[in-house]
Scaffold this motif. Structure first.
Motif, mmCIF file in Angstrom:
data_model
loop_
_atom_site.group_PDB
_atom_site.id
_atom_site.type_symbol
_atom_site.label_atom_id
_atom_site.label_comp_id
_atom_site.label_asym_id
_atom_site.label_seq_id
_atom_site.Cartn_x
_atom_site.Cartn_y
_atom_site.Cartn_z
ATOM 1 N N ARG A 34 17.738 70.975 31.241
ATOM 2 C CA ARG A 34 17.671 70.682 29.789
ATOM 3 C C ARG A 34 19.048 70.259 29.307
ATOM 4 O O ARG A 34 20.066 70.729 29.820
ATOM 5 C CB ARG A 34 17.226 71.961 29.069
ATOM 6 C CG ARG A 34 17.149 71.903 27.579
ATOM 7 C CD ARG A 34 16.380 73.138 27.076
ATOM 8 N NE ARG A 34 16.933 74.360 27.624
ATOM 9 C CZ ARG A 34 17.749 75.186 26.974
ATOM 10 N NH1 ARG A 34 18.068 74.952 25.721
ATOM 11 N NH2 ARG A 34 18.218 76.266 27.553
ATOM 12 N N TYR A 36 21.035 69.769 25.524
ATOM 13 C CA TYR A 36 20.972 69.818 24.061
ATOM 14 C C TYR A 36 22.363 69.542 23.504
ATOM 15 O O TYR A 36 23.348 69.616 24.245
ATOM 16 C CB TYR A 36 20.412 71.157 23.557
ATOM 17 C CG TYR A 36 21.245 72.369 23.858
ATOM 18 C CD1 TYR A 36 21.073 73.090 25.028
ATOM 19 C CD2 TYR A 36 22.224 72.810 22.955
ATOM 20 C CE1 TYR A 36 21.843 74.205 25.300
ATOM 21 C CE2 TYR A 36 22.986 73.928 23.215
ATOM 22 C CZ TYR A 36 22.794 74.619 24.392
ATOM 23 O OH TYR A 36 23.564 75.724 24.665
ATOM 24 N N ILE A 38 24.957 69.746 19.813
ATOM 25 C CA ILE A 38 25.206 70.305 18.476
ATOM 26 C C ILE A 38 26.136 69.322 17.759
ATOM 27 O O ILE A 38 27.147 68.892 18.331
ATOM 28 C CB ILE A 38 25.839 71.707 18.598
ATOM 29 C CG1 ILE A 38 24.850 72.675 19.256
ATOM 30 C CG2 ILE A 38 26.285 72.223 17.231
ATOM 31 C CD1 ILE A 38 25.449 74.014 19.654
ATOM 32 N N ARG A 47 28.707 78.526 15.811
ATOM 33 C CA ARG A 47 27.423 78.468 16.520
ATOM 34 C C ARG A 47 27.460 79.460 17.678
ATOM 35 O O ARG A 47 28.505 79.875 18.124
ATOM 36 C CB ARG A 47 27.168 77.058 17.081
ATOM 37 C CG ARG A 47 27.116 75.944 16.078
ATOM 38 C CD ARG A 47 25.890 75.971 15.210
ATOM 39 N NE ARG A 47 24.642 76.221 15.894
ATOM 40 C CZ ARG A 47 23.493 75.634 15.590
ATOM 41 N NH1 ARG A 47 23.459 74.715 14.649
ATOM 42 N NH2 ARG A 47 22.385 75.949 16.206
ATOM 43 N N GLY A 48 26.307 79.756 18.185
ATOM 44 C CA GLY A 48 26.240 80.681 19.318
ATOM 45 C C GLY A 48 26.286 82.113 18.820
ATOM 46 O O GLY A 48 25.589 82.462 17.873
ATOM 47 N N HIS A 50 25.898 84.800 21.139
ATOM 48 C CA HIS A 50 24.859 85.407 21.962
ATOM 49 C C HIS A 50 25.229 85.256 23.431
ATOM 50 O O HIS A 50 26.211 84.589 23.764
ATOM 51 C CB HIS A 50 23.487 84.773 21.691
ATOM 52 C CG HIS A 50 23.486 83.282 21.756
ATOM 53 N ND1 HIS A 50 23.747 82.590 22.908
ATOM 54 C CD2 HIS A 50 23.278 82.344 20.793
ATOM 55 C CE1 HIS A 50 23.680 81.303 22.665
ATOM 56 N NE2 HIS A 50 23.415 81.115 21.387
ATOM 57 N N TYR A 115 14.206 75.996 27.575
ATOM 58 C CA TYR A 115 14.453 76.905 26.448
ATOM 59 C C TYR A 115 13.536 78.115 26.537
ATOM 60 O O TYR A 115 12.326 77.996 26.707
ATOM 61 C CB TYR A 115 14.231 76.175 25.121
ATOM 62 C CG TYR A 115 14.406 77.103 23.945
ATOM 63 C CD1 TYR A 115 15.661 77.571 23.599
ATOM 64 C CD2 TYR A 115 13.303 77.561 23.233
ATOM 65 C CE1 TYR A 115 15.831 78.455 22.548
ATOM 66 C CE2 TYR A 115 13.461 78.439 22.177
ATOM 67 C CZ TYR A 115 14.731 78.881 21.843
ATOM 68 O OH TYR A 115 14.886 79.763 20.809
ATOM 69 N N TYR A 120 17.783 85.169 25.501
ATOM 70 C CA TYR A 120 18.927 85.417 24.615
ATOM 71 C C TYR A 120 19.170 86.916 24.427
ATOM 72 O O TYR A 120 18.235 87.688 24.238
ATOM 73 C CB TYR A 120 18.665 84.833 23.217
ATOM 74 C CG TYR A 120 18.793 83.336 23.088
ATOM 75 C CD1 TYR A 120 17.934 82.472 23.753
ATOM 76 C CD2 TYR A 120 19.762 82.778 22.256
ATOM 77 C CE1 TYR A 120 18.049 81.089 23.605
ATOM 78 C CE2 TYR A 120 19.869 81.397 22.099
ATOM 79 C CZ TYR A 120 19.006 80.570 22.774
ATOM 80 O OH TYR A 120 19.111 79.210 22.614
HETATM 81 P P1 TYD Z 1 20.341 78.524 19.195
HETATM 82 O O1 TYD Z 1 20.469 78.447 20.672
HETATM 83 O O2 TYD Z 1 20.048 79.884 18.597
HETATM 84 O O3 TYD Z 1 21.656 77.923 18.541
HETATM 85 P P2 TYD Z 1 22.986 78.684 18.109
HETATM 86 O O4 TYD Z 1 23.154 79.812 19.054
HETATM 87 O O5 TYD Z 1 24.068 77.673 18.221
HETATM 88 O O6 TYD Z 1 22.772 79.131 16.720
HETATM 89 O O7 TYD Z 1 19.243 77.499 18.721
HETATM 90 C C1 TYD Z 1 19.001 77.237 17.348
HETATM 91 C C2 TYD Z 1 17.525 76.907 17.179
HETATM 92 O O8 TYD Z 1 17.181 75.774 17.980
HETATM 93 C C3 TYD Z 1 16.593 78.021 17.590
HETATM 94 O O9 TYD Z 1 15.556 78.079 16.615
HETATM 95 C C4 TYD Z 1 16.007 77.591 18.897
HETATM 96 C C5 TYD Z 1 16.095 76.090 18.849
HETATM 97 N N1 TYD Z 1 16.358 75.509 20.167
HETATM 98 C C6 TYD Z 1 15.340 74.897 20.852
HETATM 99 O O10 TYD Z 1 14.183 74.823 20.392
HETATM 100 N N2 TYD Z 1 15.588 74.340 22.085
HETATM 101 C C7 TYD Z 1 16.823 74.389 22.628
HETATM 102 O O11 TYD Z 1 17.027 73.867 23.758
HETATM 103 C C8 TYD Z 1 17.881 75.055 21.924
HETATM 104 C C9 TYD Z 1 19.264 75.159 22.504
HETATM 105 C C10 TYD Z 1 17.605 75.594 20.696
#
Ligand code: TYD
Length: 135
Positions: A34, A36, A38, A47-48, A50, A115, A120
């Motif tokens: 995957r 992704y 930001i 962000r993050g 976790h 995902y 997490y």
């Molecule tokens: P998240 O990983 O919690 O971002 P951060 O830790 O930076 O705040 O992801 C934020 C939102 O995006 C959460 O609702 C899950 C969604 N998401 C996906 O659907 N697929 C993904 O690959 C990622 C990374 C996040």
């Protein structure tokens, strides 16, 4: 347990513009499933915050700059990413957050897993306990 580390990615210099790539076996050893990214992060946002039980990642600042702060359960370490040919390898079981995003920063992450919300760990105290039990 694997160590976090900065990885120099291949860089093809060209007068027409430089090119870098990520290829398994050339500094990156895990299978990625995957990607992704930001972007459009408002000033001062974080962000993050976790950890992942299983997911490994490679994070690259494709544009602009930001810091990745990693905690391994004992020590915290800050990595400032600002070059698009440098990747930060983040093994599983690290607590991480991303901050100090510049305007127009784009943080791209290659992840080893699809995902999965259950991967997490969202609370730092839980992370520390879980780390102790899984060391
Ligand atoms: P998240 O990983 O919690 O971002 P951060 O830790 O930076 O705040 O992801 C934020 C939102 O995006 C959460 O609702 C899950 C969604 N998401 C996906 O659907 N697929 C993904 O690959 C990622 C990374 C996040």
């Amino acid at each position: 347990m694997n160590e976090a580390k900065l990885i120099q990615l291949p860089k093809i210099l060209d007068e027409r513009g430089n090119l870098s790539f990520i290829e398994k076996g050339r500094g990156v050893d895990f299978d990625f499933k995957r990607v992704y990214w930001i972007y459009d992060v408002p000033g001062g946002e974080v962000r993050g915050g976790h950890a992942f039980r299983e997911q490994e990642e490679l994070i690259v600042a494709l544009s602009g700059s930001f810091d990745v702060v990693l905690h391994d359960g004992t020590v915290e370490c800050r990595y400032s990413l600002n070059r698009s040919f440098i990747g930060l390898y983040v093994p599983k079981m690290y607590w991480r957050r991303m901050e100090n995003f510049s305007t127009n920063a784009v943080a791209m992450a290659l992840a080893s897993t699809l995902y999965d919300e259950s991967d997490y760990i969202l609370d730092f105290e839980t992370y520390l306990k879980w780390k102790d039990n899984n060391a």
